[in-house]
Motif scaffolding. Structure first.
Motif, PDB file in Angstrom:
ATOM      1  N   VAL A  27       0.856  -1.189   0.000  1.00 37.00           N
ATOM      2  CA  VAL A  27       0.000   0.000   0.000  1.00 37.00           C
ATOM      3  C   VAL A  27       0.889   1.236   0.000  1.00 37.00           C
ATOM      4  O   VAL A  27       1.877   1.297   0.748  1.00 37.00           O
ATOM      5  N   ARG A  28       0.552   2.210  -0.826  1.00 35.26           N
ATOM      6  CA  ARG A  28       1.341   3.444  -0.907  1.00 35.26           C
ATOM      7  C   ARG A  28       0.558   4.613  -0.335  1.00 35.26           C
ATOM      8  O   ARG A  28      -0.585   4.841  -0.704  1.00 35.26           O
ATOM      9  N   ILE A  30       0.701   8.394  -0.706  1.00 30.24           N
ATOM     10  CA  ILE A  30       1.288   9.527  -1.419  1.00 30.24           C
ATOM     11  C   ILE A  30       1.208  10.731  -0.498  1.00 30.24           C
ATOM     12  O   ILE A  30       0.125  11.172  -0.113  1.00 30.24           O
ATOM     13  N   GLU A  61       5.438   7.637  -0.208  1.00 30.88           N
ATOM     14  CA  GLU A  61       6.087   8.217  -1.391  1.00 30.88           C
ATOM     15  C   GLU A  61       5.830   9.724  -1.396  1.00 30.88           C
ATOM     16  O   GLU A  61       4.677  10.156  -1.425  1.00 30.88           O
ATOM     17  N   ARG A  63       5.563  13.092  -3.142  1.00 27.30           N
ATOM     18  CA  ARG A  63       5.381  13.586  -4.508  1.00 27.30           C
ATOM     19  C   ARG A  63       4.920  15.032  -4.402  1.00 27.30           C
ATOM     20  O   ARG A  63       3.748  15.324  -4.170  1.00 27.30           O
ATOM     21  N   VAL A  75      -3.142  10.709  -6.877  1.00 24.81           N
ATOM     22  CA  VAL A  75      -4.063   9.803  -6.194  1.00 24.81           C
ATOM     23  C   VAL A  75      -5.450   9.865  -6.817  1.00 24.81           C
ATOM     24  O   VAL A  75      -6.112   8.838  -6.988  1.00 24.81           O
ATOM     25  N   SER A  78      -5.536   7.566  -9.713  1.00 20.11           N
ATOM     26  CA  SER A  78      -5.028   6.207  -9.529  1.00 20.11           C
ATOM     27  C   SER A  78      -6.178   5.206  -9.461  1.00 20.11           C
ATOM     28  O   SER A  78      -7.353   5.576  -9.351  1.00 20.11           O
ATOM     29  N   HIS A  83      -4.964   0.585  -2.729  1.00 22.59           N
ATOM     30  CA  HIS A  83      -3.517   0.397  -2.660  1.00 22.59           C
ATOM     31  C   HIS A  83      -2.739   1.694  -2.853  1.00 22.59           C
ATOM     32  O   HIS A  83      -1.533   1.738  -2.583  1.00 22.59           O
ATOM     33  N   THR A  84      -3.404   2.741  -3.341  1.00 22.91           N
ATOM     34  CA  THR A  84      -2.784   4.061  -3.460  1.00 22.91           C
ATOM     35  C   THR A  84      -3.677   5.064  -2.745  1.00 22.91           C
ATOM     36  O   THR A  84      -4.839   5.243  -3.111  1.00 22.91           O
TER      37      THR A  84
END
Length: 320
Positions: A27-28, A30, A61, A63, A75, A78, A83-84
């Motif tokens: 899982v990210r 942002i 992450e 950004r 996002v 996405s 998962h994002t």
């Protein structure tokens, strides 16, 4: 009709399967803020704790670009599978007035998942400023419009918004704004007297107040800070309508399955109740909201947008 029913049934089965297998990959988060800043640090603390409870790792992450627009847009566009995700702040609530040509909608394109916590602000002044309390500071600013300066961590950021709200509610005081690239570069100018005032996030000011290198006149929450029990709230200092926070919220793209959103919500609330994370949050002056639901997070966002958007327009604040 049979084909339609079959199609809807398949869609429902796919969503159920998606929810039951989430997360099926890392899982990210942002984070549209720079690495090492307070939002990034908090996001990484939450991600680290979640990585120990979920079957997949949670990564952060950074950004950045155009304020928070670049990361937020990533996002919004996405895949809506949980998962994002977006880890953002009060900056999300003023995207529309600051960036009128966005390629996404800050409300329609996002599902608030959980209000992670709120961060009060601390009004600090240079130690040589003669005002001894908030009312004396207001009188000083009223007596000499546009004579004094205040600092912020950037135009349109939480510090700028909170200060302009204070100036408006105190009688539309005129104090010159000096924006900096973050809070760190503003503190030396507060210490040396180039700034008279800095209404900063509490975590960045407590140490200087405790050391006596700055003085604090008020805190923007409804309760005093445990680290500074002698500093009154704005209400106690004579400005009863003033309350302001920056805050941390986790967002999913619109269309993320409700079951996944609920799983995320419960997982974050669970880790923000853990003593170790609470201790780290206290160090950052983050007051955890471990009972937030997706519905209450959405209501919080709507209330914040209703509060800050008109203020941004009235103050003529623009993105820089």
């Amino acid at each position: 009709m049979l084909q339609l029913a079959a199609g809807l049934g398949a869609l429902g089965s796919a969503r159920a399967a998606s929810a039951s297998t989430w997360p099926s990959q890392p899982v990210r988060f942002i984070c549209p803020f720079a690495a090492g800043g307070p939002t990034d640090v908090a996001a990484r603390l939450v991600a680290e704790q979640l990585s120990g409870t979920l079957p997949q790792r949670v990564l952060v992450e950074n950004r950045t670009g155009s304020g928070v627009v670049v990361g937020t847009e990533a996002v919004a566009k996405s895949t809506a599978d949980g998962h994002t995700l977006l880890y953002s702040t009060i900056a999300h609530s003023v995207l529309r007035p600051l960036f009128p040509s966005l390629s996404f909608d800050p409300v329609a394109d996002f599902q608030p998942v959980v209000l992670v916590g709120v961060v009060p602000m601390l009004l600090m002044i240079n130690k040589d400023v003669p005002a001894r309390d908030l009312q004396q500071l207001i009188a000083m600013y009223r007596e000499k419009p546009n004579h004094y300066t205040y600092g912020s961590s950037g135009a349109g950021g939480a510090v700028h918004l909170a200060t302009e709200l204070f100036l408006q509610q105190a009688g539309n005081l005129k104090v010159n704004h000096i924006p900096y690239r973050g809070s760190a570069p503003a503190m030396p100018d507060l210490l040396n007297g180039n700034l008279s005032m800095f209404l900063n996030v509490a975590s960045d000011g407590i140490t200087s107040v405790q050391r006596g290198t700055t003085r604090a006149l008020a805190v923007s929450s409804t309760q005093r800070l445990p680290q500074l029990p002698d500093v009154p709230t704005f209400a106690e200092a004579g400005l009863p309508s003033y309350e302001a926070y920056t805050w941390h919220m986790l967002f999913a793209p619109a269309g993320t399955p409700k079951e996944v959103v609920n799983q995320l919500n419960q997982a974050v609330n669970q880790v923000t109740r853990q003593p170790e994370l609470l201790r780290r949050f206290t160090d950052l002056s983050i007051q955890a909201r471990s009972d937030s639901t997706p519905a209450s997070a959405a209501a919080w966002l709507q209330a914040e947008m209703a509060k800050w958007e008109p203020m941004v327009r009235a103050a003529g604040i623009t993105a820089q």
